[in-house]
Design an enzyme around this catalytic site. Structure first.
Site, mmCIF file in Angstrom:
data_model
loop_
_atom_site.group_PDB
_atom_site.id
_atom_site.type_symbol
_atom_site.label_atom_id
_atom_site.label_comp_id
_atom_site.label_asym_id
_atom_site.label_seq_id
_atom_site.Cartn_x
_atom_site.Cartn_y
_atom_site.Cartn_z
ATOM 1 C CG HIS A 139 5.588 -15.312 -40.069
ATOM 2 N ND1 HIS A 139 5.771 -16.205 -41.087
ATOM 3 C CD2 HIS A 139 6.417 -14.273 -40.348
ATOM 4 C CE1 HIS A 139 6.664 -15.738 -41.946
ATOM 5 N NE2 HIS A 139 7.070 -14.553 -41.511
ATOM 6 C CD GLU A 140 6.328 -10.835 -38.523
ATOM 7 O OE1 GLU A 140 7.572 -10.765 -38.414
ATOM 8 O OE2 GLU A 140 5.739 -10.858 -39.628
ATOM 9 C CG HIS A 178 10.966 -13.492 -38.644
ATOM 10 N ND1 HIS A 178 11.888 -14.018 -39.514
ATOM 11 C CD2 HIS A 178 9.831 -13.300 -39.380
ATOM 12 C CE1 HIS A 178 11.332 -14.130 -40.729
ATOM 13 N NE2 HIS A 178 10.082 -13.705 -40.668
ATOM 14 C CD GLU A 201 9.654 -15.758 -44.260
ATOM 15 O OE1 GLU A 201 10.281 -14.872 -43.634
ATOM 16 O OE2 GLU A 201 8.425 -15.721 -44.427
HETATM 17 ZN ZN ZN Z 1 8.792 -13.586 -42.358
#
Ligand code: ZN
Length: 501
Positions: free
Chosen positions: A265-266, A269, A295
């Site tokens: 997830h990170e 980003h 997101e």
């Molecule tokens: Zn996030």
């Protein structure tokens, strides 16, 4: 020829540098700083944020903006120059609308509220948080008045995180897929015993987890020569340049998911930040365009790639080699279903793909009602539980597992929650478009190749930074605005297959 514009850019880059120095201190605070440093750090951060705010909201910015706008009159909408002036004019208008006294009061109230909320959550005692929340709500209404709105005070707050979208639009998008979500989750709950995630709850050595997760995001394309990974209690991604992006992770030695999917997830980003065009470096445009679009990138790498059968066709043999005693006998189907198990969790941050947006819709309904004055903080726990029951078919047993679970309201962040759900919708819209243009992507993922997808994202989304609004970008990329059709179709297909619906 563009002398005024150059003056504007060099002024803005000084502001940017102050903000990035603050970001370094913030990263250090959450990853390295000893507890004793907290007091000094708060003062240092406050000083930098005040200097940055004063430099940006001062008259010089207004003068330079006006001069540059005059000089660039007629420049191409897509050019860096026109985009810089356009976006910074909006930033400036927004930030200068809030009086310094008001900002200081809001900072003071939320700093105190954080402690009150943390205690209330630990003690399952909403009453002790209620008066702090009442004050925060009052300030949020004032903030909306300062910022200005036409229809709903929530519009002004929402706009800070997702520029250009309105409360009515969000409501329409949410209402448009809420019934299908409620129906899907009810259907899954009848077949809940078809999926077990027991294989994920075993003893997993933390160093080996780190190695595997790091290998995965390296394969994705996160560049560790321009980034690094550290441990933090509340994982996040931050950046000081597109050549210096910081990921953080938390590890559980008895559960595989938080570190593995958290780092995917990170890294989603982080790859967005690393992909921002060189020509925007050091300027206010050098970041993601909105929280929702940001997101969409993290969700795509975490869920659409990281929780796909194709991905684990490639990755499971590698994971098994690292954890042979825990996973040696686990087949692809069992593992794939385990990582996609749907649970009616009370807690948003633990929610799976199928239930996540309902958690957000609940918060959106309550926030807008509070802003409109139709719901009082005193009645919030009851309203929370009623809505939760109607969406999920269960009632949270405590306020700790209900209305008190999130940090956002105590921090004064109202209008922020919808961006998580919008990101989910956008992730599928963008991913579908990428596959439509490159049908080989799923097969490539099954071979551990991710560059076609990443290059597509770089070209269509990442390089532009903040030049376009979320809606402008989404229309350019997909030919239409944000919609829930693709997301619902994706969930119905995926979970229909997993749960035999
Ligand atoms: Zn996030």
């Amino acid at each position: 020829m563009t002398e005024k514009y150059q003056q504007l850019v060099s002024h803005l880059s000084e502001v940017h540098n102050i903000n990035m120095a603050g970001a370094v201190l913030g990263w250090d605070q959450q990853t390295q700083m000893p507890p004793g440093g907290a007091e000094a750090r708060a003062v240092q951060l406050a000083t930098l944020s005040r200097i940055g705010h004063e430099m940006f909201t001062g008259d010089e910015t207004a003068r330079l903006l006006e001069d540059a706008a005059g000089e660039l009159d007629g420049a191409d909408y897509d050019s860096n120059e026109a985009s810089m002036v356009r976006v910074v004019q909006q930033d400036y208008a927004e930030l200068t609308k809030l009086p310094a006294d008001f900002v200081a009061e809001q900072t003071r109230v939320t700093a105190l509220a954080h402690e009150v909320w943390a205690k209330a959550r630990a003690n399952n005692d909403f009453k002790s948080f209620q008066s702090a929340l009442e004050r925060i709500l009052e300030l949020a209404r004032q903030q909306a008045d300062y910022l200005g709105y036409t229809d709903h005070p929530y519009d002004a707050l929402l706009d800070q995180y997702e520029r250009g979208i309105t409360t009515a639009q969000v409501k329409e998008i949410f209402d448009g897929h809420k019934p299908q979500l409620v129906e899907l989750i009810a259907a899954i709950s009848h077949n809940a015993d078809k999926v077990s995630d027991a294989v994920l709850h075993q003893e997993f050595d933390v160093d080996s987890q780190r190695q595997f997760a790091t290998d995965v995001v390296t394969a994705y394309g996160f560049d560790f020569t321009r980034g690094r990974q550290d441990v933090a209690v509340h994982p996040f991604c931050t950046h000081f340049s597109h050549n210096d992006v910081r990921l953080t992770t938390r590890f559980h030695n008895d559960f595989l998911n938080p570190a593995l999917f958290g780092l995917m997830h990170e890294a989603g980003h982080g790859m967005y930040e690393q992909g921002i065009g060189d020509s925007l470096e050091g300027t206010p445009l050098a970041s993601g365009t909105s929280l929702g679009v940001h997101e969409s990138q993290s969700r795509m790498w975490e869920n659409l790639v990281g929780r796909s059968r194709e991905f684990w066709t490639w990755a499971l043999p590698r994971l098994k080699a690292i954890f042979p005693s825990q996973l040696g006998n686990v087949d692809l189907d069992t593992f794939y279903k385990a990582i996609n198990k749907v649970q009616r969790s009370y807690i948003r941050v633990e929610a799976d793909e199928a239930t996540y947006n309902l958690h957000i819709m609940l918060r959106f309904e309550l926030e807008t009602a509070m802003l409109a004055g139709t719901l009082q903080p005193a009645d919030l726990p009851e309203a929370w539980n009623e809505l939760f029951e109607s969406y999920f078919g269960v009632t949270p047993p405590t306020d700790t597992l209900g209305v008190l679970q999130d940090i956002h309201w105590s921090a004064g962040l109202m209008g922020y929650f919808p961006t998580y759900a919008l990101g989910n919708l956008l992730s599928v819209q963008y991913f579908n478009k990428a596959i439509q243009q490159h049908p080989s992507i799923p097969d490539e993922i099954a071979e551990g190749k991710f560059d076609t997808l990443l290059n597509w994202l770089r070209e269509n989304i990442h390089q532009h930074g903040r030049k376009f609004t979320s809606d402008e970008l989404t229309r350019r990329v997909t030919g239409e605005s944000i919609q829930s059709r693709d997301y619902i179709q994706y969930l119905q297909t995926k979970f229909g297959e997993i749960y035999g619906l």
